[in-house]
Design an enzyme around this catalytic site. Structure first.
Site, PDB file in Angstrom:
ATOM      1  N   GLN A  62      31.326  28.270   9.850  1.00 47.54           N
ATOM      2  CA  GLN A  62      30.167  28.896   9.789  1.00 47.54           C
ATOM      3  C   GLN A  62      30.484  30.000   8.729  1.00 47.54           C
ATOM      4  O   GLN A  62      31.384  30.824   8.556  1.00 47.54           O
ATOM      5  CB  GLN A  62      30.230  29.802  11.200  1.00 47.54           C
ATOM      6  CG  GLN A  62      28.722  30.398  11.574  1.00 47.54           C
ATOM      7  CD  GLN A  62      27.619  29.553  11.431  1.00 47.54           C
ATOM      8  OE1 GLN A  62      27.662  28.213  11.625  1.00 47.54           O
ATOM      9  NE2 GLN A  62      26.462  29.919  10.952  1.00 47.54           N
ATOM     10  N   LYS A 103      25.130  24.656  17.781  1.00 47.07           N
ATOM     11  CA  LYS A 103      25.452  23.407  17.037  1.00 47.07           C
ATOM     12  C   LYS A 103      26.578  22.526  17.933  1.00 47.07           C
ATOM     13  O   LYS A 103      26.315  21.355  18.096  1.00 47.07           O
ATOM     14  CB  LYS A 103      26.351  23.926  15.770  1.00 47.07           C
ATOM     15  CG  LYS A 103      25.332  24.237  14.897  1.00 47.07           C
ATOM     16  CD  LYS A 103      26.065  24.953  13.548  1.00 47.07           C
ATOM     17  CE  LYS A 103      25.067  25.642  12.523  1.00 47.07           C
ATOM     18  NZ  LYS A 103      25.759  26.259  11.483  1.00 47.07           N
ATOM     19  N   ASP A 137      28.543  19.930   5.954  1.00 43.61           N
ATOM     20  CA  ASP A 137      27.686  21.038   5.394  1.00 43.61           C
ATOM     21  C   ASP A 137      27.229  20.946   4.041  1.00 43.61           C
ATOM     22  O   ASP A 137      26.377  21.693   3.379  1.00 43.61           O
ATOM     23  CB  ASP A 137      28.331  22.386   5.329  1.00 43.61           C
ATOM     24  CG  ASP A 137      28.049  23.540   6.286  1.00 43.61           C
ATOM     25  OD1 ASP A 137      26.965  23.394   6.755  1.00 43.61           O
ATOM     26  OD2 ASP A 137      28.718  24.373   6.703  1.00 43.61           O
TER      27      ASP A 137
HETATM   28  N1  GUN Z   1      25.236  30.162   8.110  1.00 44.30           N
HETATM   29  C1  GUN Z   1      23.904  29.929   7.943  1.00 44.30           C
HETATM   30  N2  GUN Z   1      23.509  28.650   7.938  1.00 44.30           N
HETATM   31  C2  GUN Z   1      24.599  27.710   7.883  1.00 44.30           C
HETATM   32  C3  GUN Z   1      24.994  26.663   7.616  1.00 44.30           C
HETATM   33  O1  GUN Z   1      24.228  25.643   7.671  1.00 44.30           O
HETATM   34  N3  GUN Z   1      26.019  26.163   7.600  1.00 44.30           N
HETATM   35  C4  GUN Z   1      27.186  27.201   7.704  1.00 44.30           C
HETATM   36  N4  GUN Z   1      28.382  26.875   7.463  1.00 44.30           N
HETATM   37  N5  GUN Z   1      26.954  28.294   7.842  1.00 44.30           N
HETATM   38  C5  GUN Z   1      25.776  28.769   7.859  1.00 44.30           C
END
Ligand code: GUN
Length: 298
Positions: free
Chosen positions: A100, A56, A123
Site C-alpha cells: 500500500q 481490499k 498493482d
Molecule cells: N494507494 C492509493 N491507491 C493505491 C493503489 O491502487 N495501490 C497501492 N499500492 N497503493 C495505493
C-alpha cells in the site's frame, strides 16, 4: 435553467465485476485446483490506508481468494520490508502482492516496487509492467486507471477521437490513465493531453476536454469554469472534509451543472479500484496456473 449531469455509478459496476471475478475464481479452482492468493502489505498507521487495505482484503476473501495482510510499523527497516516481499515472491500460494502506498517517509518507493516479482505485481507499478503498458502490450495495469476505463466503456462514452485531458501525472493514476486512453481499441484511441503542476493555465486546457479525468489529489480544486459544457468528468480524488464528509478533486455541485456525466465521490472510481485489483489477482493466478487469462494485446 441549469441541468444536472447523469451519475456514473461505480459502485454498481464494481459489484458486477466482483461477482464475475468470484465466478471465475470458482471456475479456476474447479479446473486447476488453484485458489488465487493476494498478499497486502501495509507499513505504518495512516488511517486512510488502513481502511483501503481492509477493504481490499475483505473483497478478495468475498471473491473466494485466499491471502494474507502483513502490517509493519512505520519504524520498520527497508530490510524487514524486503524480507516480507521476498517471502511472498517465493510463496506459490500467493499470486498477487500489493504494498500500500504511500509508504512512510524515509522509504524509497521505487526500490520497494522493484523488489516485487513482476508476475505478482497486481498493482502494475513494476517497471516491467509499466513498460509493457507504455509499449501498448499491457500485462498488469494499475487498478485505478483500469477501473476508470471500465467505467467509460460501461457508460458508453466514445473515447475514439475524443479530446481527453488527464489532470495529474502520477505513476499510480495519471500516467497510466493517459497511456490507456492512448491505446488502440475499446476505451482508447483518444487524443490525450496530460496536465501537471508545471502546466500553464490547466483550467483552459481542461475546458477543451470532452473527457476530463481528474487525479490531482487536491480537494474540490476543479470548479465549473474548468468544464466544457457536456463534458464527461471522472473524479479520482477522495478527501475527508473537516466535518467528516467525503469529497473528490472536483467541486461536485458546481461541475455537475455543466458536465453531461460525472462520477460521484464516494461511489464512483473508488469501488472500481478494488474490483480491478481482484481482476488483476485472478489474472496473475491464471497466468501462474497456465490457464489463459484475459489478456489485452493491443
Ligand atoms: N494507494 C492509493 N491507491 C493505491 C493503489 O491502487 N495501490 C497501492 N499500492 N497503493 C495505493
Amino acid at each position: 435553467m441549469s441541468e444536472t449531469a447523469a451519475l456514473i455509478n461505480g459502485k454498481a459496476l464494481a459489484d458486477r465485476v466482483r461477482q464475475e471475478v468470484a465466478r471465475d475464481v470458482a471456475r479456476l479452482r474447479e479446473r486447476t485446483g488453484v485458489v488465487p492468493g493476494l498478499a497486502v502489505v501495509l507499513v505504518g498507521d495512516d488511517p486512510a490506508s488502513q481502511v483501503y487495505v481492509k477493504n481490499k482484503q475483505n473483497a478478495s476473501t468475498a471473491a473466494g481468494m485466499t491471502g494474507e495482510t502483513v502490517r509493519l510499523p512505520a519504524s520498520a527497516s527497508r530490510g524487514e520490508l524486503f524480507d516480507v516481499i521476498d517471502r511472498f515472491n517465493a510463496d506459490p500460494s500467493i499470486h498477487g502482492i500489493l504494498v500500500q502506498l504511500p509508504l512512510p517517509r524515509g522509504f524509497d518507493e521505487r526500490s520497494v516496487i522493484e523488489r516485487i516479482d513482476p508476475l505478482k505485481d497486481v498493482d502494475g507499478l513494476h517497471p516491467t509492467n509499466a513498460g509493457l503498458l507504455a509499449q501498448g502490450n499491457p500485462r498488469f495495469v494499475p487498478c485505478t486507471p483500469l477501473g476508470v476505463r471500465e467505467l467509460l466503456i460501461e457508460a458508453r462514452i466514445a473515447t475514439r477521437g475524443a479530446r481527453a485531458v488527464v489532470l495529474g501525472r502520477s505513476q499510480l493514476v495519471g500516467k497510466p490513465m493517459a497511456l490507456l486512453l492512448l491505446q488502440k481499441g475499446e476505451g482508447g484511441d483518444a487524443t490525450v493531453t496530460v496536465c501537471h503542476t508545471g502546466t500553464r493555465d490547466a483550467a483552459a486546457i481542461a475546458r477543451e476536454a470532452e473527457i476530463l479525468i481528474v487525479a490531482m489529489g487536491r480537494p474540490e480544486c476543479v470548479t465549473a469554469d474548468w468544464i466544457k459544457p457536456g463534458a464527461v468528468v471522472i473524479d479520482v480524488g477522495i478527501h475527508r472534509r473537516t466535518d467528516g464528509s467525503l469529497c473528490g478533486d472536483v467541486d461536485f455541485s458546481g461541475v455537475s451543472r455543466v458536465a453531461s456525466k460525472i462520477t460521484p465521490v464516494p461511489g464512483g472510481v473508488g469501488p472500481m479500484t478494488v474490483a480491478m485489483l481482484l481482476r488483476n489477482t485472478l489474472q496473475a493466478a491464471s497466468l501462474a496456473s497456465g490457464m489463459s487469462a484475459t489478456r489485452e494485446d493491443d
